[in-house]
Scaffold this motif. Sequence first.
Motif, PDB file in Angstrom:
ATOM      1  N   TYR A 109      19.647  43.162  24.107  1.00  0.00           N
ATOM      2  CA  TYR A 109      20.509  44.357  24.124  1.00  0.00           C
ATOM      3  C   TYR A 109      21.748  44.116  23.272  1.00  0.00           C
ATOM      4  O   TYR A 109      22.257  42.994  23.190  1.00  0.00           O
ATOM      5  CB  TYR A 109      20.909  44.705  25.554  1.00  0.00           C
ATOM      6  N   SER A 110      22.216  45.186  22.657  1.00  0.00           N
ATOM      7  CA  SER A 110      23.413  45.087  21.819  1.00  0.00           C
ATOM      8  C   SER A 110      24.671  44.885  22.662  1.00  0.00           C
ATOM      9  O   SER A 110      25.661  44.321  22.193  1.00  0.00           O
ATOM     10  CB  SER A 110      23.567  46.343  20.958  1.00  0.00           C
ATOM     11  N   GLU A 111      24.617  45.330  23.911  1.00  0.00           N
ATOM     12  CA  GLU A 111      25.757  45.171  24.821  1.00  0.00           C
ATOM     13  C   GLU A 111      25.270  45.403  26.240  1.00  0.00           C
ATOM     14  O   GLU A 111      24.380  46.224  26.470  1.00  0.00           O
ATOM     15  CB  GLU A 111      26.866  46.172  24.474  1.00  0.00           C
ATOM     16  N   LEU A 112      25.828  44.676  27.188  1.00  0.00           N
ATOM     17  CA  LEU A 112      25.494  44.878  28.598  1.00  0.00           C
ATOM     18  C   LEU A 112      26.764  45.009  29.429  1.00  0.00           C
ATOM     19  O   LEU A 112      27.770  44.340  29.170  1.00  0.00           O
ATOM     20  CB  LEU A 112      24.672  43.694  29.140  1.00  0.00           C
ATOM     21  N   HIS A 113      26.689  45.876  30.428  1.00  0.00           N
ATOM     22  CA  HIS A 113      27.772  46.023  31.401  1.00  0.00           C
ATOM     23  C   HIS A 113      27.220  45.634  32.778  1.00  0.00           C
ATOM     24  O   HIS A 113      26.220  46.197  33.229  1.00  0.00           O
ATOM     25  CB  HIS A 113      28.292  47.462  31.431  1.00  0.00           C
ATOM     26  N   ILE A 114      27.872  44.657  33.410  1.00  0.00           N
ATOM     27  CA  ILE A 114      27.446  44.194  34.732  1.00  0.00           C
ATOM     28  C   ILE A 114      28.404  44.750  35.761  1.00  0.00           C
ATOM     29  O   ILE A 114      29.600  44.419  35.777  1.00  0.00           O
ATOM     30  CB  ILE A 114      27.397  42.654  34.791  1.00  0.00           C
ATOM     31  N   HIS A 115      27.882  45.599  36.632  1.00  0.00           N
ATOM     32  CA  HIS A 115      28.677  46.220  37.693  1.00  0.00           C
ATOM     33  C   HIS A 115      28.426  45.479  39.004  1.00  0.00           C
ATOM     34  O   HIS A 115      27.276  45.368  39.442  1.00  0.00           O
ATOM     35  CB  HIS A 115      28.295  47.688  37.869  1.00  0.00           C
ATOM     36  N   VAL A 116      29.476  44.971  39.611  1.00  0.00           N
ATOM     37  CA  VAL A 116      29.397  44.346  40.928  1.00  0.00           C
ATOM     38  C   VAL A 116      30.175  45.237  41.884  1.00  0.00           C
ATOM     39  O   VAL A 116      31.387  45.429  41.721  1.00  0.00           O
ATOM     40  CB  VAL A 116      29.971  42.917  40.919  1.00  0.00           C
ATOM     41  N   LEU A 117      29.462  45.795  42.855  1.00  0.00           N
ATOM     42  CA  LEU A 117      30.041  46.849  43.691  1.00  0.00           C
ATOM     43  C   LEU A 117      30.025  46.474  45.162  1.00  0.00           C
ATOM     44  O   LEU A 117      29.080  45.859  45.661  1.00  0.00           O
ATOM     45  CB  LEU A 117      29.271  48.153  43.489  1.00  0.00           C
ATOM     46  N   LEU A 118      31.086  46.868  45.847  1.00  0.00           N
ATOM     47  CA  LEU A 118      31.188  46.760  47.296  1.00  0.00           C
ATOM     48  C   LEU A 118      31.490  48.158  47.826  1.00  0.00           C
ATOM     49  O   LEU A 118      32.574  48.703  47.599  1.00  0.00           O
ATOM     50  CB  LEU A 118      32.306  45.791  47.690  1.00  0.00           C
ATOM     51  N   LYS A 119      30.497  48.765  48.461  1.00  0.00           N
ATOM     52  CA  LYS A 119      30.625  50.148  48.949  1.00  0.00           C
ATOM     53  C   LYS A 119      31.102  51.060  47.821  1.00  0.00           C
ATOM     54  O   LYS A 119      32.069  51.834  47.956  1.00  0.00           O
ATOM     55  CB  LYS A 119      31.588  50.216  50.139  1.00  0.00           C
ATOM     56  N   ASN A 120      30.427  50.940  46.677  1.00  0.00           N
ATOM     57  CA  ASN A 120      30.688  51.753  45.483  1.00  0.00           C
ATOM     58  C   ASN A 120      32.040  51.481  44.825  1.00  0.00           C
ATOM     59  O   ASN A 120      32.452  52.199  43.919  1.00  0.00           O
ATOM     60  CB  ASN A 120      30.579  53.257  45.810  1.00  0.00           C
TER      61      ASN A 120
END
Length: 503
Positions: A109-120
């Motif tokens: 992938y040209s770029e990745l975003h990693i979202h780490v969420l706690l109750k959104n």
Amino acid sequence: MSALRPWWLFFCLSVLGHDLRGSQAGSAPSAANTLVWGPGLEASVVLPARFFYIQAADSSGKNLTASPGEKTFEVKIVSPVEQFTRIWIQVLDRRDGSFLVRYRMYATYSELHIHVLLKNEHVAKSPFVLKGPVYHEGCNCPQESGSAWEAHMHCPQSFAQIERDLSFYPSVDPDRNAQEIPQRFGQRQSLCHYTVKDNKIYVRTFGEHVGFRIFMDAILLSLTRKVRLPDVEFFVNLGDWPLEKRKPPEKLHPIFSWCGSNNTRDIVMPTYDLTESVLETMGRVSLDMMSVQANTGPPWPEKNATAFWRGRDSRQERLELVKLSRAHPHIIDAAFTNFFFFKHDESLYGPLVKHVSFFDFFKYKYQINIDGTVAAYRLPYLLAGDSVVLKQDSGYYEHFYKQLRAWEHYIPVRADLGDLLEKIQWARDHDEEAKKIALAGQQFARTHLMGDTIFCYYYILIKEYAKLQVTEPKIRKDMEVVEQPADDLFPCSCHRTNVKDEL
């Protein structure tokens, strides 16, 4: 000893927090105070399965020391320019307030975003942005500069075991070895003769039983997809036992082996078992250094206070262990799952019992590690659990044994098992000390036996060995090329700049 890696520094601080300011079980985690770190948040660290850590902390900043719940954190990985991402994600609850997140990419992938969420709600500095290209495991795009690759991987400057093994070889002559090693070992042993030239791999096999070549082929192919290897020529022993029994000043032949011994001079690599587990994490293997961390059984006070062992009859001491278990069943639970070497004794030491899932081993506080034909290759996984390991004294060793310390990472047991009952009783009588040893062993495995360190070990071994060569490595007669696997479904374009190291 090399400097601590940045993410391990954070990790050690989080573990220290467990001891000094850990919150009570049941505390609610705070999105702002929770820590997130690890190599899987760096685009330049290419691994078969990338990984990073989450350490839950409460609103006062205290680290949680018990699980807040398996589904507490949600992780999403998206590409801003791709509608769909082909990435498999697992959030593994380590049940000590921390989580191990692993993900395996099947495309670049040209770029990745990693979202780490706690109750959104975003945790720590989420979303973490990986500026690409972010290469997947199958992408053949080596970093031309080995020193740059080592820096990106945060490799240690050296490994003491590599320095020790290579100290017996002030120089290496590929021409001489190509002639002498097959003559000496090629008829009776199973060997692979490898040449890496212009980052392509060539091999010739000797002997009948060469099936284990697949593990060495696989790690070399994976390495050459990630970094340009120096031109090098070497021999790999595919058997269990290390081969080079000569001692200086006799003429020694350098042989790479999965296992070392006090009586041989082989150059030790990570075992084929540990190597495969790294390459096939989230693939075809179920037992690896990551999955173990999420399957460590009940909490320490709820574990069975019996010493546990299962395995096959590959050593006399294992027969003695089963005999001890029969005499002291309230102290040791040991039984055979297979008879091969001592079939004539099956009536004495049977009956066979059913295989037990490795993760169920950790229902027991005390794990017995006893040699098989050579070193027992399950030790990395036993250490990664949270039971304490009782390790038999042995003349055999894996690549990391010299870093282990008795009474700190494991409880030592005499080679003849003569003090095993005594050591188990000590552990029972000193429960807190035994638990402390178990956690130190676990921390060792988490720090030294993960996939990034295994790749670093292989690369540094090959790099340092290549420096010893006094003649040019060659593609020898009858060698065949080891081809990179085709990836027609998800091909990648390589954007590396063509700058090589001066070796």
